[in-house]
Design an enzyme around this catalytic site. Structure first.
Site, PDB file in Angstrom:
ATOM      1  CE  LYS A 107     -32.706  82.842  29.847  1.00  0.00           C
ATOM      2  NZ  LYS A 107     -34.104  82.527  29.816  1.00  0.00           N
ATOM      3  CB  THR A 191     -43.483  78.675  25.533  1.00  0.00           C
ATOM      4  OG1 THR A 191     -42.932  78.471  26.822  1.00  0.00           O
ATOM      5  CG2 THR A 191     -42.921  79.951  24.938  1.00  0.00           C
ATOM      6  CG  ASN A 222     -41.440  73.509  23.954  1.00  0.00           C
ATOM      7  OD1 ASN A 222     -41.717  74.638  24.377  1.00  0.00           O
ATOM      8  ND2 ASN A 222     -42.080  72.440  24.348  1.00  0.00           N
ATOM      9  CB  SER A 362     -41.925  78.376  35.404  1.00  0.00           C
ATOM     10  OG  SER A 362     -41.436  77.704  34.289  1.00  0.00           O
TER      11      SER A 362
HETATM   12  P1  NAD Z   1     -35.954  74.355  20.624  1.00  0.00           P
HETATM   13  O1  NAD Z   1     -34.511  74.101  20.829  1.00  0.00           O
HETATM   14  O2  NAD Z   1     -36.963  73.360  21.077  1.00  0.00           O
HETATM   15  O3  NAD Z   1     -36.261  74.612  19.058  1.00  0.00           O
HETATM   16  C1  NAD Z   1     -35.564  75.544  18.299  1.00  0.00           C
HETATM   17  C2  NAD Z   1     -35.983  75.365  16.849  1.00  0.00           C
HETATM   18  O4  NAD Z   1     -35.365  76.389  16.077  1.00  0.00           O
HETATM   19  C3  NAD Z   1     -35.550  74.026  16.251  1.00  0.00           C
HETATM   20  O5  NAD Z   1     -36.530  73.578  15.338  1.00  0.00           O
HETATM   21  C4  NAD Z   1     -34.271  74.409  15.509  1.00  0.00           C
HETATM   22  O6  NAD Z   1     -33.985  73.526  14.427  1.00  0.00           O
HETATM   23  C5  NAD Z   1     -34.654  75.787  15.002  1.00  0.00           C
HETATM   24  N1  NAD Z   1     -33.524  76.612  14.631  1.00  0.00           N
HETATM   25  C6  NAD Z   1     -32.352  76.787  15.280  1.00  0.00           C
HETATM   26  N2  NAD Z   1     -31.565  77.626  14.603  1.00  0.00           N
HETATM   27  C7  NAD Z   1     -32.262  77.998  13.503  1.00  0.00           C
HETATM   28  C8  NAD Z   1     -32.005  78.859  12.400  1.00  0.00           C
HETATM   29  N3  NAD Z   1     -30.839  79.507  12.280  1.00  0.00           N
HETATM   30  N4  NAD Z   1     -32.978  79.010  11.462  1.00  0.00           N
HETATM   31  C9  NAD Z   1     -34.142  78.345  11.557  1.00  0.00           C
HETATM   32  N5  NAD Z   1     -34.450  77.525  12.572  1.00  0.00           N
HETATM   33  C10 NAD Z   1     -33.519  77.357  13.529  1.00  0.00           C
HETATM   34  O7  NAD Z   1     -36.209  75.788  21.277  1.00  0.00           O
HETATM   35  P2  NAD Z   1     -37.580  76.381  21.824  1.00  0.00           P
HETATM   36  O8  NAD Z   1     -37.745  75.977  23.239  1.00  0.00           O
HETATM   37  O9  NAD Z   1     -38.661  76.106  20.854  1.00  0.00           O
HETATM   38  O10 NAD Z   1     -37.219  77.929  21.844  1.00  0.00           O
HETATM   39  C11 NAD Z   1     -37.304  78.731  20.665  1.00  0.00           C
HETATM   40  C12 NAD Z   1     -37.155  80.197  21.062  1.00  0.00           C
HETATM   41  O11 NAD Z   1     -38.151  80.526  22.021  1.00  0.00           O
HETATM   42  C13 NAD Z   1     -35.828  80.585  21.719  1.00  0.00           C
HETATM   43  O12 NAD Z   1     -35.552  81.931  21.371  1.00  0.00           O
HETATM   44  C14 NAD Z   1     -36.154  80.507  23.208  1.00  0.00           C
HETATM   45  O13 NAD Z   1     -35.287  81.309  23.973  1.00  0.00           O
HETATM   46  C15 NAD Z   1     -37.560  81.064  23.192  1.00  0.00           C
HETATM   47  N6  NAD Z   1     -38.371  80.709  24.357  1.00  0.00           N
HETATM   48  C16 NAD Z   1     -38.598  79.402  24.677  1.00  0.00           C
HETATM   49  C17 NAD Z   1     -39.396  79.113  25.774  1.00  0.00           C
HETATM   50  C18 NAD Z   1     -39.739  77.705  26.131  1.00  0.00           C
HETATM   51  O14 NAD Z   1     -40.488  77.507  27.101  1.00  0.00           O
HETATM   52  N7  NAD Z   1     -39.283  76.697  25.414  1.00  0.00           N
HETATM   53  C19 NAD Z   1     -39.921  80.154  26.570  1.00  0.00           C
HETATM   54  C20 NAD Z   1     -39.677  81.474  26.210  1.00  0.00           C
HETATM   55  C21 NAD Z   1     -38.895  81.737  25.092  1.00  0.00           C
END
Ligand code: NAD
Length: 428
Positions: A107, A191, A222, A362
């Protein structure tokens, strides 16, 4: 929300220690696996648009690469800390191992806020980041990807800098590239879809008909959007999502008992996953407080926003109707909350299994880049479904046969695989 004392790396180590004890790992292996193998801290000088020079702090952590090159995202965040990066690198090791892909855990991050940086300044940070770690990363050593506040454009700048220094084309060096520039079809969905492939299999095992279930999601970015989409396609009824409101600096839950229309809701959501409250109200959603999503009287909870959300303060909000928690986010549940969930007998699909679809896709991107031949979206998603389904059943069978909590079973599989690789290499 219990923010003060939360340290993701302490939590990652606690989870590891518990399982290492159960597995009876020897002291040397424990010491090796509870810490990253390599940790790079560096300064990135950038000439800003106004002519001044600003120094940004950057990190790359390679937790373990016994099973293959380290793999993991690069985060841009004003509150980035080395401990968060270390925790996420550790979880990447377990994630790659649980789905059986030949990669280790890494990371990276930069302390910066892209909201306040021009594209040129962001490009300089990307190129500067790569120059600091160029000797320690590469397709055979460590393969970065996008993460919080980084995207395909950032990856292309980093790849271009790498190729310029190395004098060749190395599209397999970095993933999350735009489609047409070495990216894979299906990565955007991977994901969220992976989360629901696992949920589908869990419900089959629990003899619960998905078409008779309701679910509540935290987040609408996402992961959550594609999870809601596929869950609905399978016949489930999503009734709540939540998001962070940038203007109000707090989060809200959006609830519609008759069910969420994913396209309609996407139409009123910005690129950061923030939903327009007024438009949502006019579409019949009730806009409630931050914790309302977890209090819903549903069968399934999907925390898919960020870490430390199901904690000692919120775990008791979970309704008696909840049978499954499927973790889309990384580290959403703290060990204190885990103990309560375990005691209540709620079935958990742990984060590093449930959200492994992203890194698996990936890996497919790397494979396609190395062949220089790209699959259709259908082919990618079919391969992904097969891989996630097999990984889920591997964990489920172990949990069932040994009467283990699913998180412990997943950890046992991952940690045993990585420990074995270290042993076979003669490291421990
Ligand atoms: P993103 O930035 O696309 O979306 C995050 C969402 O969470 C948004 O809707 C945001 O408004 C909301 N959010 C942020 N803070 C918040 C809070 N305090 N309360 C409620 N909602 C809140 O992120 P993502 O890519 O969807 O990732 C979400 C989680 O999944 C993260 O923990 C990330 O590490 C994990 N993750 C993502 C992926 C990926 O491929 N995108 C892969 C593995 C893990």
């Amino acid at each position: 929300m219990q923010e003060k004392s939360f340290n993701a790396f302490t939590m990652a180590q606690q989870q590891f220690d518990q399982v290492a004890e159960k597995l009876g790992l020897d002291a040397g292996t424990r010491e090796l696996l509870r810490n990253p193998m390599r940790e790079f801290h560096f300064s990135i000088p950038v000439r800003m648009d106004d002519g001044s020079v600003k120094i940004f702090k950057g990190f790359r952590v390679q937790h373990n690469d016994a099973r293959g090159p380290a793999k993991g995202g690069i985060r841009f965040h004003p509150h980035e800390t080395i401990d968060t990066v270390k925790a996420l690198a550790t979880w990447m090791t377990w994630k790659c191992a649980v789905v059986g892909i030949p990669l280790g855990g890494g990371k990276g991050g930069v302390i910066c806020d892209p909201h306040n940086l021009s594209p040129r300044e962001q490009e300089q940070i990307c190129r500067g980041w790569l120059r600091q770690v160029v000797r320690n990363v590469g397709p055979l050593k460590d393969v970065p990807a996008p993460d919080v506040m980084t995207n395909g454009q950032h990856m292309l700048w980093i790849m271009d800098e790498y190729e310029t220094i190395m004098g060749g084309k190395f599209p397999g060096f970095i993933t999350g590239k735009p489609v047409g520039m070495g990216g894979s079809l299906g990565r955007t969905e991977a994901t969220g879809f992976g989360v629901i492939y696992c949920l589908r299999e869990a419900l089959k095992e629990l003899k619960i008909d998905i078409t008779k279930t309701t679910a509540s999601f935290q987040g609408f970015g996402n992961v959550a959007q594609y999870a809601v989409q596929l869950y609905k396609e399978y016949g489930g009824k999503p009734v709540a999502v939540s998001c962070w409101d940038q203007k109000d600096q707090k989060s809200y839950s959006f609830i519609r008992k008759s069910g969420i229309d994913i396209d309609e809701l996407r139409g009123i959501t910005d690129k950061f996953g923030g939903i327009d409250k007024d438009k949502a109200r006019s579409l019949g959603y009730s806009v409630e407080d931050a914790n309302a999503w977890i209090k819903q009287d549903v069968d399934i909870l999907v925390p898919a926003a960020l870490e430390n959300q199901v904690n000692a303060d919120t775990v008791n909000f979970i309704a008696p109707s909840v049978k499954v928690i499927c973790e889309g986010a990384n580290g959403p549940t703290t060990p204190e909350a885990d103990a309560v969930i375990k005691a209540r007998g709620i079935f958990v699909i742990p984060d590093f299994l449930a959200n492994a679809g992203g890194v698996s896709c990936s890996y497919f991107e790397q494979v396609q880049c190395n062949m220089n031949y790209f699959w259709t979206k259908e082919e990618v998603l079919t391969k992904l479904d097969n891989l996630m389904t097999e990984a889920f059943h591997g964990v489920y069978e172990l949990a069932k046969s040994k009467n283990l909590y699913m998180r412990d079973a997943a950890y046992m599989i991952s940690i045993s695989r990585v420990a074995e690789a270290c042993k076979l290499r003669g490291w421990v």
